[in-house]
Write an enzyme that holds these catalytic residues in place. Sequence first.
Site, PDB file in Angstrom:
ATOM      1  N   CYS B  94       0.807  -1.217   0.000  1.00 19.40           N
ATOM      2  CA  CYS B  94       0.000   0.000   0.000  1.00 19.40           C
ATOM      3  C   CYS B  94       0.854   1.287   0.000  1.00 19.40           C
ATOM      4  CB  CYS B  94      -0.964  -0.037   1.191  1.00 19.40           C
ATOM      5  SG  CYS B  94      -2.350   1.091   1.009  1.00 19.40           S
ATOM      6  N   HIS B 201      -3.994  -5.824   1.548  1.00 20.62           N
ATOM      7  CA  HIS B 201      -3.848  -6.053   2.986  1.00 20.62           C
ATOM      8  C   HIS B 201      -4.482  -7.408   3.283  1.00 20.62           C
ATOM      9  CE1 HIS B 201      -2.760  -1.846   3.421  1.00 20.62           C
ATOM     10  NE2 HIS B 201      -3.871  -1.481   2.819  1.00 20.62           N
TER      11      HIS B 201
END
Lengths: 454, 251
Positions: B94, B201
């Site tokens: 991310c 994630h």
Amino acid sequence: MGNLRPRIAVFAGKCVLLLLRLTGRKGTTLPGAVALKAAPDLLSWMGKQLSGRVILITGTNGKTTTANFLTNLLKLDGIDVIHNTLGANLLTGIATCLLNGLRPGTEQVAVLEVDEATMRHVVPKILPASIVVTNFFRDQMDRYGEVDHVMELVGQAISLGDPAMKLILNADDPLVAALGAIHESVIWYGIESTGLDTGDDGDVRDGRHCLVCGSQLKYQRVFYGGLGHYGCSFCEFARPVPTVPIMDVEAGLDKLQFTIWGMTGTLTSKALYNVYNAAAALIGASMMGVSTATLSLGMQNMETGLGRMERFDAAGRAVVLTLVKNPTGFNQALRVLETETAVEVQFILNDLYADGTDVSWIWDTNLERVLQQAQITRITASGTRAFDMAVRLKYAGWSGQIDVQPGDVQAVKTLLELPHGGSGPLYILSTYTSLYKVRDFLLNYKGGGAVAEV
Amino acid sequence: MQKFRIAHLYPDLMEVYSDRGNVIVLQQRMKWRGYEAEVDFVTVGETSTLRDYDIVFAGGGEDRQQAIVARDLLSRQGEMEAALQSGSLVLTICGSYQLMGHYFQTLTGERIEGLGLLDLYTVGSRNRLIGNAAGILQPQTGNGVNASGVSTVVGYENHSGRTYLGQGVRAWFEVLSGAGNNGSDAGEGAQQGGLYGTYYHGPLLAKNPHLADDLLQQAMARRGSPVQLSRLDDELELAAHRHILKKLQTK
């Protein structure tokens, strides 16, 4: 006209409420939704009726418990209280609760827990006398976004309130303390002294960098999460000196003890965060004019309420049910497991909208510690994401059997029917959407397990 | 006992999406195989020698923290390059993934410089891409399929930046479900040599044990000690993996 429309809206809402009740449903939001449609300015009208007698409670954790404590204290003093008991804390739930309970022309007090993102829609209309902010932790990122954003929303809401409004703020949370800069009148509460071993949990510290200058915060003491005694290593930002210090927080058998204003109170819960909730409620009650004598009586054996470390007697078996929804609350619940000489634990992890669809937060919990410290006799992973929970437990170092039982009520039932000699009480840590279902089941288990006396 | 070393960058700043779980997974899977697996934390202002590590990891964070990290990372550019050249494997998620590219342009037009180690750039947008996601491993990258025969990857997306890949880099996964890098070109993540990045994630490696082993094995091979890692019992992890795939199919 201006006065008539809200009254018609209230009437319409009450009709919906009645219809729902007749068909056997609870209706915590629909009546309010209908009434708000009929009179968009309904909340302002309600705020006027309750002028000076509304306390809002917001923050990540502890809203419901603080509101319950406060309601109990006010009632003990003979005050007529309106309160959104079932935690319906969005706009429609708040409207429903008010239209159901409000009796214009009386001296009622409203205690409303309000979702952080809903605050800015409620504050300018209701114009509360006071706002309690409990804490800010990382919570359901898919829904609320990042912690900074949630703080901003609450800050905005505060700036829309009456300048004379009193804020009741947790001094031990640096993220809450930052709100002190935007409003004049603040009552700070914080834990001043405790003999408890609060040690660093390796918790996620959402506020460990100074909000003013970005430097590291230095902690002299950490209670849990980012809560403690702190100060910025570079600028002036530091923990405000509590207006209402909480003294001598100590653990007793199945209890916590604390002292405020020289009076000693007890909680029928072993979770430290409830001391903060109790303090905020006591301050709110005293602001609303509750007498010292009543406060001193009301702070004995304070009970945390539905599904918050709630104890049951399920046909002779001791069961403790508690809501978990983010790493900080989860770690605090785990700390309580460590106080049992033997304990069985069930995790119910769901991923519906109200739980948060992202369950990765379980990796930020300190399961590693509890698996070493607590005397755990059996672990069950349940809920819609039972396997995610089982994987987390495996990597946290649980080498024993992990019982995977997807679902909730059926899984609890199966567990209660297993032999449990010497396995200790059963702790059920559940996310939101299974909490009340499991609670109803436990209350009615084998002809009704009354809530156990502690 | 052989030592396996992992560096976890900015665990205090890039921490809100529970990506630290990846480090736990990597460490445990090596320990269960009898290796001594060590994790060192490195954060802003601390000195480090990243090339000493088999795997260097960095996760996602909030905007405020990411800006702090961006400045610090730039000062480690040479060190990062040296680490990659000496065979360290770098995994970024991310926010850290974005910072491995050329730059991140925010909604307000501000430009945050990245390391330029991945040939890609990111542009901010108003809409967040949120939800469970799945992809399939590109056969060119790494070993792809391990002994378990699984080639799908599951994760959870939560980002507003749109990432666009240049010529020098390829997507790590092909999108099966979800938005991927930018919601339009069906690619997710990126790989260039020993440097990997993705938006997933979950944490990424918790429900993708085959991917964890693939990275571990590559890391060992890159460091000059190729081994065939023994198989572990991944029944729980793969049950969780299949649960997400099934959930996405029935949506």
